[in-house]
Motif scaffolding. Structure first.
Motif, mmCIF file in Angstrom:
data_model
loop_
_atom_site.group_PDB
_atom_site.id
_atom_site.type_symbol
_atom_site.label_atom_id
_atom_site.label_comp_id
_atom_site.label_asym_id
_atom_site.label_seq_id
_atom_site.Cartn_x
_atom_site.Cartn_y
_atom_site.Cartn_z
ATOM 1 N N PRO A 274 30.654 -14.942 83.280
ATOM 2 C CA PRO A 274 30.162 -16.329 83.662
ATOM 3 C C PRO A 274 28.643 -16.292 83.108
ATOM 4 C CG PRO A 274 30.867 -15.299 85.663
ATOM 5 C CD PRO A 274 30.863 -14.373 84.653
ATOM 6 N N THR A 275 28.431 -17.992 82.796
ATOM 7 C CA THR A 275 27.189 -18.090 82.325
ATOM 8 C C THR A 275 26.403 -18.712 83.697
ATOM 9 O OG1 THR A 275 27.704 -18.737 80.122
ATOM 10 C CG2 THR A 275 25.742 -19.649 80.863
ATOM 11 N N PRO A 276 25.674 -18.126 84.198
ATOM 12 C CA PRO A 276 24.551 -18.684 85.370
ATOM 13 C C PRO A 276 24.172 -20.209 85.130
ATOM 14 C CG PRO A 276 24.076 -16.312 85.102
ATOM 15 C CD PRO A 276 24.808 -16.862 83.853
ATOM 16 N N GLY A 277 24.322 -20.866 86.156
ATOM 17 C CA GLY A 277 23.512 -22.201 85.838
ATOM 18 C C GLY A 277 23.930 -23.268 86.957
ATOM 19 N N ILE A 278 23.434 -24.272 86.959
ATOM 20 C CA ILE A 278 23.712 -25.554 87.876
ATOM 21 C C ILE A 278 24.639 -26.425 86.866
ATOM 22 C CG2 ILE A 278 23.119 -27.516 89.312
ATOM 23 C CD1 ILE A 278 20.449 -25.752 89.771
ATOM 24 N N TYR A 279 25.912 -26.638 87.320
ATOM 25 C CA TYR A 279 26.714 -27.515 86.402
ATOM 26 C C TYR A 279 27.003 -28.706 87.146
ATOM 27 C CZ TYR A 279 27.562 -23.248 83.779
ATOM 28 O OH TYR A 279 27.514 -22.170 82.962
ATOM 29 N N MET A 280 26.341 -30.058 86.589
ATOM 30 C CA MET A 280 26.561 -31.198 87.335
ATOM 31 C C MET A 280 27.898 -32.015 86.737
ATOM 32 S SD MET A 280 25.195 -33.308 89.281
ATOM 33 C CE MET A 280 25.864 -34.959 89.842
ATOM 34 N N ILE A 281 28.914 -32.465 87.667
ATOM 35 C CA ILE A 281 29.836 -33.438 87.025
ATOM 36 C C ILE A 281 29.770 -34.593 87.878
ATOM 37 C CG2 ILE A 281 32.309 -33.594 87.249
ATOM 38 C CD1 ILE A 281 32.573 -30.510 87.346
ATOM 39 N N LYS A 282 29.399 -35.654 86.987
ATOM 40 C CA LYS A 282 29.276 -37.039 87.454
ATOM 41 C C LYS A 282 30.225 -37.849 87.750
ATOM 42 C CE LYS A 282 24.520 -38.488 85.786
ATOM 43 N NZ LYS A 282 23.631 -39.359 85.340
ATOM 44 N N LYS A 283 30.454 -38.204 89.065
ATOM 45 C CA LYS A 283 31.499 -38.928 89.832
ATOM 46 C C LYS A 283 31.048 -39.693 90.718
ATOM 47 C CE LYS A 283 35.106 -36.894 87.642
ATOM 48 N NZ LYS A 283 36.111 -37.584 86.735
ATOM 49 N N PRO A 284 31.468 -41.086 90.947
ATOM 50 C CA PRO A 284 30.755 -42.194 91.695
ATOM 51 C C PRO A 284 31.093 -41.799 93.219
ATOM 52 C CG PRO A 284 32.917 -43.156 90.661
ATOM 53 C CD PRO A 284 32.429 -41.550 90.100
#
Length: 497
Positions: A274-284
Motif C-alpha cells: 500500500p501507499t501510505p497517505g490520507i485519501y479524501m473522497i468528497k461526498k456531500p
C-alpha cells in the motif's frame, strides 16, 4: 462473537479488587498489593469436549452426532472447505452466489416456490451460503419431521436446481445494491480502504456490476461441482432424534455421493504494497466517515492471544476501551469508534473506524492515533489487564451454552486450521499475556508510518485536513494528501497510484 456471563462471580471479584486497592493506598504499599492481586488466580474454568458420536462414510463424509432431548427439535449443518478466496479473477462472486442459490434456487424435485411452501408447512428451515474460506448448508426441523426435512436438505446439498429466474432476481438485487453503495459513506470508506490496502489481490477485489452480469447458471453448476463433495465435508446433527434414525437417513441420502479428492490450491501471498497517505473522497455528507488502517498478520500468529487482549483494551471493548473513552467520552468527537487488529488469511488488516462532524475530521484522526501511540509507549496497568481478562473469560464461556453451538464451533475451528486443543487451552493462554506484550504488539503490528487513512466527507472535512497538514502533528508528518473518487469502487488519480 461476544456474549455476557451472569454477573454474580464477576461482581464479587470486582468488590474484592476495590477493597484491596483501597487498603493498599492506606497502607502505602499499592505496587506490592497490585502484584499480589494478579498473582492470585481465580478458579480455572475447564472446557470439556462434548461426548458426541462420530463416524465416516466410505466416500469420506465425516458425521458427528449428539442427542439432545431438551426440545423436540433437530438441527443439522454440513460444512465444506473452500470459498471465494479460491476463485480466479474471472470467477469473482460466483462462489457467493452459488452458496446462496443452492437453497434459494430450488433443489431436487422442488422448484423454488414449492420448496419454500413445503418448508413453511413443516415449520422447518434450510439455509445455505459460502464465504471466503468455507461453505455451510443447514436445516432445522421438528423431531417428527426429521426424515422428510433431511431429504430436502440432501437435495439442496447435492441437487440444487439453480433456477434461472431466481438467479436473475438475485442479480437485479445485487446490481441495485452496488448502485446504492455510494449513498452510504461508511460503505464507501470501507471499500476504499480495502482496495488501498490490498490492491487487486484476493483480499482487495470488489464485486462490480460487470462481474454480476457475467455470472451464469453454468458457472454456478461448475462451482458447485468443484466445492460441494464429501471428500472434506463434515455433517453435524444435534437434537431429539435416535442415533439409528440418523444413521439410516445419512446412509440413504449420502452413501452414494461420488467421492472426489479435494483440490485446494495454496492461497497466494499478498505481494501488494500500500501507499501510505490520507485519501479524501468528497461526498456531500454532513458527517465525515473515517477509516484508518494497515495490512495485518496471518491468523494464528505467535501473537494470537496478545492480539485478543490488545483489541479488548484498545478498541473492541465497547465503552471500556481506551479508544472509546478518549475519543467519545472525554472529547465527544463521535457517537462510536472502534479499532482492532484483525488477523486473517493469507494476511489480515488493522483498522480504526469512526464518524465525526466534518469540522472535527482532523482532530478525530489525530486523537485516535494518539490513543494508539500512547498504548505503544505505555503498557496497560495490571488492573486494566485483569479487568480485560475477566471480560474475555465472561465472553468465552458463553460460546459453549448449547450442544449444537459447541459441535459446530469444533468443526469450524478445524476447517480454519485451529489446533485441536484450542478451546481447552484458550483461557490459560489469555491469562499468560503480560502488559509489556500488549504494548509490543501495538508497536510491531501498527506501523504509524504506513497508515492508509480514508476520509469520506464534504468541503468542511476537506478543509479540516488541509488546515491540519499545513502544520501537521508529529504523528502525521510526512503524510501526503490525495483526492479520489468513488462510483462502484475507488477511483484513484494518477498521482496517488
Amino acid at each position: 462473537m461476544y456474549l455476557r456471563l451472569a454477573n454474580f462471580n464477576t461482581n464479587s471479584w470486582r468488590v474484592v479488587v476495590v477493597v484491596l486497592l483501597a487498603l493498599s493506598v492506606v497502607l502505602g504499599c499499592s505496587v506490592q498489593q497490585e502484584n499480589l492481586l494478579l498473582q492470585k488466580k481465580a478458579e480455572p474454568i475447564k472446557i470439556k469436549p462434548l461426548p458426541a458420536e462420530s463416524w465416516k462414510l466410505s466416500n469420506g463424509l465425516q458425521v458427528v452426532f449428539y442427542r439432545d432431548s431438551e426440545l423436540p427439535l433437530v438441527y443439522g449443518s454440513i460444512y465444506f472447505k473452500g470459498g471465494g478466496f479460491y476463485e480466479s479473477r474471472e470467477e469473482k462472486g460466483v462462489t457467493t452466489v452459488m452458496g446462496a442459490q443452492m437453497r434459494q434456487g430450488g433443489a431436487g424435485p422442488y422448484p423454488p416456490d414449492k420448496l419454500d411452501l413445503e418448508l413453511e408447512k413443516l415449520s422447518a428451515g434450510i439455509g445455505s451460503g459460502f464465504g471466503d474460506e468455507y461453505g455451510r448448508v443447514s436445516f432445522k426441523s421438528l423431531s417428527g419431521d426429521f426424515k422428510r426435512v433431511f431429504k430436502m436438505f440432501a437435495d439442496v446439498v447435492r441437487r440444487p436446481r439453480f433456477d434461472q429466474k431466481r438467479l436473475e432476481l438475485w442479480k437485479s438485487q445485487a446490481l441495485e445494491s452496488i448502485r446504492r453503495r455510494k449513498d452510504d459513506p461508511m460503505t464507501v470508506a470501507a471499500i476504499a480502504q480495502r482496495e488501498l490496502l490490498f490492491g487487486d489481490s484476493i483480499l482487495g477485489r470488489i464485486l462490480v456490476s460487470a462481474d454480476v452480469r457475467r455470472i451464469s447458471r453454468l458457472a454456478l453448476l461448475r462451482r458447485h461441482r468443484k466445492l460441494v463433495h464429501p471428500g472434506a465435508a463434515t455433517l453435524v446433527i444435534v437434537g431429539d432424534v435416535q442415533r439409528e434414525s440418523v444413521k439410516k437417513a445419512v446412509q440413504k441420502e449420502f452413501s452414494d455421493w461420488e467421492a472426489r479428492r479435494p483440490d485446494y490450491q495454496k492461497l497466494p501471498d499478498i505481494k501488494f504494497k500500500p501507499t501510505p497517505g490520507i485519501y479524501m473522497i468528497k461526498k456531500p455528507f454532513t458527517q465525515a466517515s473515517i477509516y484508518i488502517g494497515t495490512q495485518g498478520v496471518r491468523r494464528l500468529s505467535p501473537d494470537h492471544y496478545t492480539i485478543i487482549v490488545f483489541n479488548e483494551i484498545f478498541g473492541s471493548g465497547s465503552f471500556s476501551s481506551k479508544l472509546f473513552r478518549r475519543v467519545r467520552t472525554e472529547l465527544g468527537l463521535t457517537y462510536g469508534v472502534w479499532g482492532s487488529i484483525n488477523p486473517g488469511m493469507p494476511i489480515g488488516y488493522n483498522t480504526i473506524a469512526l464518524k465525526t462532524k466534518s469540522q472535527s475530521t482532523a482532530t478525530a484522526i489525530v486523537e485516535s492515533l494518539k490513543v494508539l501511540k500512547n498504548l505503544q509507549d505505555n503498557p496497560p496497568t495490571l488492573q486494566e489487564l485483569d479487568h480485560v481478562k475477566n471480560a474475555i473469560t465472561n465472553s468465552f464461556v458463553f460460546k459453549f451454552e448449547n450442544p449444537r453451538g459447541r459441535l459446530e464451533r469444533r468443526v469450524m475451528l478445524k476447517l480454519l486450521g485451529y489446533p485441536d486443543n484450542y478451546d481447552q487451552t484458550y483461557l490459560e493462554n489469555i491469562g499468560a499475556v503480560k502488559p509489556e506484550q500488549v504494548s509490543s504488539v501495538a508497536r510491531r503490528l501498527w506501523d504509524l508510518k504506513k497508515l492508509v487513512i480514508v476520509v469520506v466527507g464534504n468541503d468542511n472535512a476537506y478543509n479540516s485536513i488541509v488546515t491540519m497538514l499545513q502544520n501537521p502533528p508529529e504523528i502525521l508528518k510526512g503524510y501526503k494528501f490525495y483526492q479520489a473518487g468513488f462510483d462502484e469502487k475507488l477511483r484513484l488519480s494518477a498521482e496517488s497510484k
